[in-house]
Design an enzyme around this catalytic site. Sequence first.
Site, PDB file in Angstrom:
ATOM      1  N   GLU A   1       1.734  -7.034   6.672  1.00  0.00           N
ATOM      2  CA  GLU A   1       0.917  -6.000   7.304  1.00  0.00           C
ATOM      3  C   GLU A   1       0.907  -6.072   8.831  1.00  0.00           C
ATOM      4  O   GLU A   1       0.734  -5.045   9.505  1.00  0.00           O
ATOM      5  CB  GLU A   1      -0.522  -6.077   6.780  1.00  0.00           C
ATOM      6  CG  GLU A   1      -0.709  -5.572   5.370  1.00  0.00           C
ATOM      7  CD  GLU A   1      -0.452  -6.630   4.302  1.00  0.00           C
ATOM      8  OE1 GLU A   1      -0.795  -6.397   3.138  1.00  0.00           O
ATOM      9  OE2 GLU A   1       0.096  -7.706   4.646  1.00  0.00           O
TER      10      GLU A   1
ATOM     11  N   ALA B   1       0.826  -1.201   0.000  1.00  0.00           N
ATOM     12  CA  ALA B   1       0.000   0.000   0.000  1.00  0.00           C
ATOM     13  C   ALA B   1       0.864   1.257   0.000  1.00  0.00           C
ATOM     14  O   ALA B   1       2.047   1.232   0.348  1.00  0.00           O
ATOM     15  CB  ALA B   1      -0.916   0.002   1.222  1.00  0.00           C
TER      16      ALA B   1
ATOM     17  N   GLU C   1      -1.492  -9.717  -2.756  1.00  0.00           N
ATOM     18  CA  GLU C   1      -2.941  -9.887  -2.822  1.00  0.00           C
ATOM     19  C   GLU C   1      -3.443  -9.760  -4.255  1.00  0.00           C
ATOM     20  O   GLU C   1      -4.335 -10.507  -4.678  1.00  0.00           O
ATOM     21  CB  GLU C   1      -3.620  -8.853  -1.919  1.00  0.00           C
ATOM     22  CG  GLU C   1      -3.413  -9.127  -0.433  1.00  0.00           C
ATOM     23  CD  GLU C   1      -4.071  -8.089   0.442  1.00  0.00           C
ATOM     24  OE1 GLU C   1      -5.022  -8.441   1.166  1.00  0.00           O
ATOM     25  OE2 GLU C   1      -3.650  -6.916   0.398  1.00  0.00           O
TER      26      GLU C   1
ATOM     27  N   GLY D   1      -0.347  -5.652  -0.568  1.00  0.00           N
ATOM     28  CA  GLY D   1      -1.309  -5.548  -1.662  1.00  0.00           C
ATOM     29  C   GLY D   1      -0.791  -6.086  -2.977  1.00  0.00           C
ATOM     30  O   GLY D   1      -1.567  -6.505  -3.840  1.00  0.00           O
TER      31      GLY D   1
END
Length: 721
Positions: A141, A66, A119, A116
């Site tokens: 995270e 992120a 992901e 991310g």
Amino acid sequence: MQNLNFTVDADGIALIAIDLPDRSMNVITPGLTQELAAAVERVAAEVGIRGAVLTSAKAEGFVAGADIGFMAGLLEDGIDAPAGARLAEPLSLVLRRLEICGKPFAAAINGLALGGGLELALACHYRVLADAPKVAVGLPEVGLGLLPGGGGTQRLPRLIGIEKSLPLLLTGQQLRPAEALKLGVVHALAEPAQVVQAARQWLLASPKATQPWDEKGYRVPGGAGPTASHVSRTVTAATTLAAAQTQRNLPAPLAILSAVYEGAQLPMDGALAIERKYFGQLLASDVARNLMRTMFINKQRCDKLANRPAGVPKAKVTRLGVLGAGMMGAGIAYSAANVGIDVVLLDATQEQAERGKQYAQNTLDKAVSRGRSTPQKAAAVLARIHPTTDFAALAGCEFVIEAVFEQRGVKAEVTRKAAAAMAGDAVFGSNTSTLPITGLAEAFERPADFIGVHFFSPVERMPLLEIILGEKTSQATLARALDLAEQLRKTPIVVNDSRGFFTSRTFGTFIKEGVAMLQEGVLPALIENAARQAGMPVGPLAVVDEVSLEITLKVYDQWVADGAQPLHEPALSVNLMRKMVEELGRKGKAAGAGFFEYPADGKKRLWPGLAQLCPPQASQPDVEELKRRFLTIQALEGARCIDEGVVRDPADADIGSILGIGYPAWTGGVLSYIETVGLQRFVEQARDFAARLGPRYEPPADLLRRAAEQQAYHPPMAAAA
């Protein structure tokens, strides 16, 4: 599109290359998410497109996670849990749309894929990972006090099972290519230049455009829910372990366990909603803000040498001198050799010098036995360490570090001998935890080239390097010390000269407060447990045993001999420790007896004699008050270091307190803790302690001014990022 390059070849394969402008590494931003949504719809709608390859146009990696700067700005302004959940929704929905749009997507992961980025890859139907040394994938995270908000807690368990995925989610472990393939996180490996072609070949084979979890009859590998055979290990035991390890100060591990357990029993859309709910709760917490600021934004600034003096050319050490082959010197030598630096390891006898090299041998043998190195690499590292007794061997060293006994006379003697042999432009660094650098520099004829370099033990595992400026240390010398820290892969903080500098001063208050509590009649077990519940890794009585009560007293006596004013009512602790050492012979762990007993079975226990030495009071204090005392006394010392100009940058105080002395990470560090409590409220609590316990709790003038003016120590996070 600003962030994506979208092309379609003659075979109907779309190549979607992520390329954020003005960024060395791709990150997930709102703009990128919007463009990904448009790209997915185009792939789904255009009849001529058979499938798509997602990759990065940057050589540095795939997607690093992120945009922390964007998130930091939101946290600075304040965000509640529902708003945090909504923040995760756009990416979560885009990735869900990608996997059910009816067209196959393949991820060509050509570099680092974290958070991310992984992901995004997990939402693709096929994943090819570049097989290269610096490539890794992971969901880190948890280290920021968060959980993956783009489906990571739901897709990874569905892909490899709950039992295999939880260790990755709970630790943030990064997987190398071979590990990722073995676990089933990726489908194939390829040379970096071939990942796109490998992904394209899979698409040309007319694959399914569905994920396993969207097919009829799918079951989570190993099962999910209360009837799964692993539930006692993965949920019950893991929850207990996470609570014990974090003392419930870090909410992310428990939230991850809840999200995985609850979500794995639902269809994917419901599971993603569960994940977003927990993500929002974590994002709204003080812990996430503190970890994000200190352990990501500010740590990155330190690692990138943000405070390095401008205009000084970069310097690289090719040959390092280390004076003293004890545990600290041996650790420095090994750490330097491990990053390619030749090391002259010097001690009084050849036997002692060789023993220091043996430390490296033992460390390397363990690495080889655990598969973390090869015999060839280990041999190359060992060959760089040259044990000797001859000071003349220092002639070719660009930097020399003294790591001998913490006694001014001993340090002065080896410093003078080294100075006579060193090159005229070489830097001399003193590894000391308490002795002022300006005084030690008097033994070196070029004080501008003399600097403090405080390593932490064990050197090869501790990430911090405290760099101390003497009164005459030049900016060029500071720059060279920072360059060496970068070579050694240490996170450096820079402080001005002071007895104990920053880390030892601050940590000393923790030890002395624990001993003071004992003298007050607080039960020793309560003292140790309160410290651990606050988030300290070890209780103060156990720590002083490890350091040695005898050495602690010698440091104190050196302060007195130097005419220094001991801080913080030392009589509360020093008199008791002196009695332990001089009258009772309980000198600490190395001597087999201190505040703890060390029986032959190896299981230490608190010494029962403490009850007679310090009779417990009838009414014991509340554990929450003891926790606040430990956190407050150290935070006050951090504030004093700012007040006195010892710490130059508040970020250094926070990073140094967490990485150097084990101050609880959830606080963000000593100064972030003050801001979390609130400056005015912290001052009120400190003054209350001062009224009841003594002037060591009196806030310094700078803190009082900041509280009155509501001036925080740290600038806005978005600006720092």
